[in-house]
Design an enzyme around this catalytic site. Structure first.
Site, mmCIF file in Angstrom:
data_model
loop_
_atom_site.group_PDB
_atom_site.id
_atom_site.type_symbol
_atom_site.label_atom_id
_atom_site.label_comp_id
_atom_site.label_asym_id
_atom_site.label_seq_id
_atom_site.Cartn_x
_atom_site.Cartn_y
_atom_site.Cartn_z
ATOM 1 N N ASP A 64 -121.553 -33.240 -43.470
ATOM 2 C CA ASP A 64 -120.340 -33.199 -44.296
ATOM 3 C C ASP A 64 -119.902 -31.768 -44.576
ATOM 4 O O ASP A 64 -120.649 -30.984 -45.168
ATOM 5 C CB ASP A 64 -120.585 -33.945 -45.604
ATOM 6 C CG ASP A 64 -121.046 -35.377 -45.352
ATOM 7 O OD1 ASP A 64 -120.253 -36.156 -44.797
ATOM 8 O OD2 ASP A 64 -122.208 -35.700 -45.664
ATOM 9 N N ASP B 3 -125.845 -29.672 -40.383
ATOM 10 C CA ASP B 3 -125.448 -30.499 -41.513
ATOM 11 C C ASP B 3 -124.258 -31.342 -41.037
ATOM 12 O O ASP B 3 -123.653 -31.060 -40.001
ATOM 13 C CB ASP B 3 -125.053 -29.592 -42.682
ATOM 14 C CG ASP B 3 -124.426 -30.349 -43.827
ATOM 15 O OD1 ASP B 3 -125.047 -31.312 -44.311
ATOM 16 O OD2 ASP B 3 -123.298 -29.993 -44.225
#
Length: 241
Positions: free
Chosen positions: A24, A22
């Site tokens: 953020d 991922d």
């Protein structure tokens, strides 16, 4: 549309077929800037936003966040307009304020040097990813899946199903690093093993997931140890250097 399942190559011992990240809150600390914008937006409406409500925005796409704000009483008449505003304000805050999650750049370098395929799988848009890359040297990934590439964002498994299909690897042979609950849910639903990167390391280890506070000490060897040790109640701490 979810890609069809490809034939999977044999997984080498002590080596994941791929590692998926991922963006953020996992690789870069943009999540705090995103939540600042959400908090400010709600403050402007003079409606209280509890910490529970705020935490619920972690890992959401901008359109999902806009939808949730409207459900909470935001008077905006347009989900897409509000989503664009939230994204634009957050991107504008990146300059001089964006930094790596501890150990992230070193971990990426170590995995690339080991030749392990890497994917970036995010609920953010391609525009957002490009803005992050202007502030930090993300480097190249073998596959990038953004909100623009799927019909359903996390917690739906489609982003991870798509990424593993593009890499031509089995989800069960992959390791995913995620910070948010919705991201971990998506990766687990896709069939991947998950390392949840959160400062508050809780008692959440299982056969397919564990937690660690950041990415310091993550190496190809440590990631390769995850399948063999996944049945233990806790996975080994990566060595800090």
């Amino acid at each position: 549309m979810t890609p069809s399942t490809p034939p999977f190559p044999a997984l080498r011992a002590e080596r994941p077929a791929a590692v998926l990240f991922d963006l953020d809150g996992t690789l870069v600390d943009s999540e705090r800037l995103w939540l600042d914008v959400i908090r400010e937006r709600m403050a402007g409406t003079r409606r209280p936003l509890s910490s529970e409500h705020l935490g619920g925005f972690e890992g959401l796409s901008s359109i999902e966040a806009a939808r949730r704000l409207i459900e909470l009483g935001e008077p905006s008449p347009s989900e897409t307009g509000l989503a664009a505003e939230l994204e634009g304000r957050t991107i504008a805050s990146f300059a001089g304020r964006l930094s790596w999650i501890a150990g992230a750049d070193t971990a990426l370098g170590a995995l690339r040097e080991a030749g392990i395929p890497l994917a970036l799988v995010t609920s953010s848009t391609a525009r957002w990813v490009a803005a992050v890359a202007e502030s930090l040297p993300l480097g190249s990934f073998d596959v990038v899946v953004t909100a623009d590439d799927v019909r359903h964002t996390k917690p739906h498994p489609e982003p991870y199903v798509r990424a593993t299909a593009l890499l031509a690897v089995a989800p069960a042979d992959c390791v995913v690093f995620e910070d948010s609950a919705v991201g971990a849910e998506a990766a687990l639903a896709a069939g991947c093993r998950v390392v949840q990167v959160r400062a508050e390391v809780g008692d959440a280890a299982s056969a397919r997931s564990t937690r660690m506070p950041d990415l310091r000490g993550v190496t190809a060897a440590w990631v390769g140890s995850l399948p063999a040790r996944a049945s233990r109640s806790a996975l080994p701490e990566p060595a800090l250097h």
